[in-house]
Design a protein around this motif. Structure first.
Motif, short mmCIF file in Angstrom:
data_model
loop_
_atom_site.label_atom_id
_atom_site.label_comp_id
_atom_site.label_asym_id
_atom_site.label_seq_id
_atom_site.Cartn_x
_atom_site.Cartn_y
_atom_site.Cartn_z
N VAL A 204 0.94 -1.20 -0.06
CA VAL A 204 0.11 0.10 -0.15
C VAL A 204 1.03 1.38 0.13
N SER A 205 0.45 2.30 -0.54
CA SER A 205 1.14 3.69 -0.48
C SER A 205 1.46 4.05 0.83
N THR B 68 -1.23 7.70 1.01
CA THR B 68 -2.67 7.54 0.90
C THR B 68 -3.45 6.39 1.35
N GLN C 42 -3.51 3.69 -0.28
CA GLN C 42 -4.26 2.92 -1.11
C GLN C 42 -3.38 1.71 -1.60
N SER C 43 -4.15 0.74 -2.31
CA SER C 43 -3.35 -0.67 -2.52
C SER C 43 -2.57 -0.16 -3.89
N GLY D 90 -3.94 -1.99 -7.03
CA GLY D 90 -5.40 -1.47 -7.24
C GLY D 90 -5.03 -0.16 -8.22
N LEU D 91 -3.96 0.68 -7.77
CA LEU D 91 -3.86 1.74 -8.58
C LEU D 91 -2.98 1.53 -9.91
N GLN E 114 2.18 7.37 -13.83
CA GLN E 114 2.09 6.86 -12.70
C GLN E 114 3.60 6.64 -11.77
#
Lengths: 319, 278, 270
Positions: free
Chosen positions: A81-82, A85, A87-88, A91-92, A271
């Motif tokens: 995960v980030s 954030t 976030q996974s 997922g990104l 990204q």
């Protein structure tokens, strides 16, 4: 069977390379735990704050444990995960993979489609002006940075002629025509340099074929020069060219990172670059690993293709 | 009309026009077997390649080569290619590398058939197996399905011979076809060549540096030296009454059985000292 | 005609080096001097290549940009050669498992092209010319190692090396006395080609904002600036692009020309 020994050896090399690459990436990005917290908190954070955050992120555990955790996760498609954030990372990455994939795939196909006939021509006509011209154009093409080609193409075809969009991306499922239109310039600018490099390899591979006895045999039984090259040269030249295309893939991939930036394409490259500027090391680590693994995988597949192209690997000599 | 008429053939290479064949003239009747003998660089292979139209781009050709009445010098590549493998075919020196390593030899033989006789290609496989049998390959099925690396040098040369003969050419050019083979295999391939050429009634231009080999296959012989034809005639006459000193040297070196034990073996230079050592 | 490439290459390389040297002592204008009143001018007698978005003289920036190009090239190639050449000689002479290990490491390294490695290092250590040069240098070690290994294997098969080994000279002696002098031309060719690659990689990094500090003019950075104004002032993108292309072309042609010159002894290896 020699082919089994060959495949086994290649598979082992592929696995070892994957492990080596992941260790390298991990060592650069995550081996020293303190710095991650320092980067997140920015300059001026106290030692206590840094230690607290390090513990919170679980970065105070031994590197070996964290490495195995990371690798174990990736085997299940979980790239962590980030740090910023939460976030996974997978997922990104997921929606962006397709963008980069299209770009790289089409650029590679286009460059092969251009380089093969031009390189063959350059080989066959190497003593006349056509051959010289092909070689000279290839030299020029190799010297052009892809991002400069991109800027020039945009200026001509988007700004000047208004034929194509200057940047952006539309998913294939939304509007196939627009999707294609948005990919033309990025793919072309990426393919220019690649095809120039490939032309040189194609040329020397076919010059070698031209001096082979089997080419002379093909001519002696009535093939004209170009058909003889296609019929009996292509497969033989492919043996050396397939490796080159595999190695080229790595440079197409990094070229795509830059090109995505120029055309504002929402791919893995853009990204990666935004993660680098934010110094979100977990995303960087994940994307770089994904890119490196793709390169290694393709080169492994290239190795496998030998077994298909070269009968000497497939079948035992009987003498 | 002769099958092959070469007159005043001159071939030179490069910008400096290095002459490889100098005003060569000879002719070959249908079914006749002519040997061309000479050392490397004498122009024998260049002569053969100009009949085939396979000289490198840098070659300049003058004079005339007529095959079955058709002028070959200056013939466009597209038309010349149609004759190759059909009216005239060639067997080269190096069987190990002369076949495409990525293709089954049966397909390579069949390809020659398809290229020139599409109407016969329906039963191509049948023709190929038959042809492979005629060149002495006993298990034609297996050979046809093999890749070149799975065959021996002798087997490969037989396959190449099959490729050269499958369209029943009027003229077969052999460029040192047995030089790269073992001595025992060499003898067998030569015997086979003699046999199939007779069976097919094809004429043959046989290039070699070895007078003994030429005498086994050919009735007549040309001797080439530095681009010139220095002597021509029946093989028997060459052995009994060679005229040119170079030919006398060749004959002496080919007849080492006549050298008495203990004596030094003769060399060509004993008979024909070269003006300049090369 | 045959050596045309070599001469053109040598001329272009000389030109770039000369630009870098001249710019050390003289440029038409200060390459960092911002002049508010003369933004984005076209070419003129006063400013041969016009001025950029900040009013700085483009020709002066191009001249100074040559410095970065040369420095990055020399340092990157230096790193790659200093590590790659001994590694390749070791692999080529030791053979066996040492050879295997070195070659497998270079296999892994092929998955990390210069740009990807530079991005990785920039993420961790921050973007700077040092990370850029280090990354390019490290990423090109494998090509030096491979070419050196191939050359070494060839030299080791020669009679004079066999004789030297038979007379008891150990491998460090053989390396210095026989192998290195014989493969030096090969390494020179590789250095020239790698130099071109380094120029391209550095330009890309500058373009992405991952190499130099904002103040130092580089050709890649100029293209980055040009991209933001490309719709109003397309000419801005032309000059730095031409400069990069000329430099890359020069080193590539020089490398190829040298290789042809050394033919046929080295062609099989490279």
């Amino acid at each position: 069977m020699p082919v089994l020994a060959f495949l086994g050896r290649r598979l082992a090399i592929f696995a070892i390379s994957l492990v080596g690459a992941s260790m390298l990436i991990f060592a650069v990005c995550s081996a020293l735990p303190g710095e991650v917290a320092e980067i997140i908190l920015g300059e001026g954070a106290s030692q206590a704050q840094i230690e607290a955050l390090t513990a919170e992120l679980g970065l105070d555990r031994p590197p070996v444990v964290r490495y195995l955790e990371w690798v174990g996760g990736m085997l299940h498609g979980d790239f962590g995960v980030s740090y910023f954030t939460g976030q996974s990372v997978s997922g990104l990455m997921a929606p962006r993979i397709a963008v980069t994939l299209w770009l790289v795939l089409f650029a590679l196909l286009l460059s092969v489609a251009v380089a093969l006939p031009v390189g063959m021509l350059a080989a066959m006509k190497r003593r006349s002006w056509q051959g010289f011209a092909a070689t000279a154009v290839a030299q020029l093409g190799m010297a052009v940075p892809a991002f400069w080609a991109a800027i020039v193409l945009v200026l001509v075809f988007a700004v000047g002629l208004r034929w194509l969009p200057a940047n952006g991306y539309i998913p294939l499922t939304t509007d196939p025509v627009s999707w294609a239109a948005h990919l033309v310039l990025p793919v072309t600018s990426l393919a220019i340099v690649q095809s120039a490099v490939l032309v040189r390899y194609v040329r020397s591979a076919f010059i070698e074929v031209l001096s082979e006895d089997y080419y002379r045999t093909a001519r002696a039984v009535g093939w004209r020069p170009f058909p003889a090259l296609l019929r009996h040269g292509l497969r033989n030249a492919a043996l050396s060219l397939v490796t080159v295309v595999g190695l080229q893939l790595a440079s197409v991939l990094v070229g795509a990172i830059v090109i995505e930036q120029v055309f504002a394409l929402p791919g893995l490259g853009s990204q990666l670059l935004s993660a680098v500027s934010q110094r979100d090391l977990m995303i960087v680590q994940g994307v770089v690993m994904f890119l490196a693994a793709s390169v290694l995988l393709i080169n492994f597949l290239v190795d496998l293709s030998y077994a298909w192209i070269d009968p000497r690997l497939r079948t035992e000599a009987e003498r | 009309m002769s099958l092959l008429e070469v007159s005043d053939l001159t071939v030179s290479f490069g910008r400096r026009r290095r002459v490889a064949v100098d005003h060569a003239s000879f002719s070959l009747e249908a079914g006749q077997r002519l040997g061309i003998i000479g050392e490397s660089g004498s122009g024998k292979t260049v002569t053969a390649l100009s009949v085939m139209g396979l000289l490198p781009e840098t070659a300049q050709v003058a004079g005339s080569v007529r095959l079955a009445g058709r002028e070959l010098v200056g013939l466009p590549e597209s038309q010349h290619a149609r004759l190759r493998g059909d009216l005239v075919s060639m067997v080269f020196q190096e069987p190990m590398t002369a076949l495409d390593p990525t293709m089954q030899v049966g397909r390579q033989v069949a390809e020659v058939l398809r290229l020139h006789a599409p109407e016969r290609s329906g039963r191509a496989r049948q023709h190929v197996l038959e042809m492979l049998g005629r060149v002495g390959l006993t298990d034609a099925e297996r050979v046809a399905d093999s890749f070149p690396h799975q065959l021996s040098g002798g087997q490969r040369q037989r396959c190449l011979l099959a490729m050269a003969l499958i369209n029943s050419p009027d003229l077969v050019i052999c460029d040192e076809p047995t030089t790269a083979l073992d001595v025992t295999v060499q003898a067998r391939v030569l015997a086979l060549l003699d046999e199939v050429l007779s069976a097919e009634g094809a004429a043959c231009l046989f290039i070699s540096h070895d007078l003994a080999v030429v005498s086994q296959v050919c009735s007549d012989v040309l001797v080439m030296l530095d681009g010139d034809i220095v002597e021509a005639g029946p093989v028997a006459k060459l052995f009994t009454a060679p005229e040119h000193p170079y030919t006398r040297g060749l004959v002496a070196t080919a007849r080492i059985d006549q050298v008495r034990p203990g004596e030094r073996l003769p060399t060509v230079e004993d008979f024909y000292p070269r003006a300049e050592a090369r | 005609m045959r050596r045309l490439g070599l001469y053109v290459g040598a001329a272009l390389v000389t030109l770039v080096v000369a630009m870098a040297l001249v710019s050390l002592f003289w440029t038409p204008y200060d390459p960092t001097l911002v002049v508010a009143g003369q933004r984005l001018q076209g070419p003129s007698a006063a400013h041969w290549l016009g001025t950029d978005a900040m009013g700085i003289d483009n020709f002066s920036r191009i001249l100074v940009g040559a410095q970065t190009t040369i420095v990055v090239g020399v340092v990157s190639v230096g790193i790659a050669a200093v590590i790659g050449v001994p590694l390749g000689m070791l692999a080529g002479q030791a053979r066996g498992w040492v050879d295997e290990v070195v070659m497998r490491i270079t296999d892994i390294a092929y998955a990390f092209p210069a740009l990807l490695l530079a991005i990785l290092l920039a993420a961790r250590f921050g973007a700077s010319p040092v990370t850029a040069m280090t990354a390019i240098g490290l990423a090109t070690i494998p090509s030096f190692a491979r070419i050196t290994r191939a050359g070494t294997l060839q030299v080791m098969r020669t009679d004079f090396v066999l004789a030297a080994r038979a007379s008891g000279i150990r491998w460090p002696g053989i390396s210095l006395r026989h192998v290195l002098p014989n493969i030096a031309p090969l390494i020179g060719v590789q250095a020239s080609v790698t130099f071109a690659l380094a120029i391209l990689a550095e330009a890309a990094l500058s373009f992405l904002g991952l190499s130099t500090a904002a103040i130092v003019p580089t050709w890649g950075k100029m293209l980055r600036d040009a991209q933001t104004v490309m719709f109003n002032a397309p000419l801005q993108a032309v000059w730095p692009g031409l400069a990069i292309a000329a430099a890359v072309l020069g080193f590539n042609l020089l490398g190829d020309g040298l290789r042809d010159l050394l033919d046929p002894r080295l062609r099989e290896v490279s």
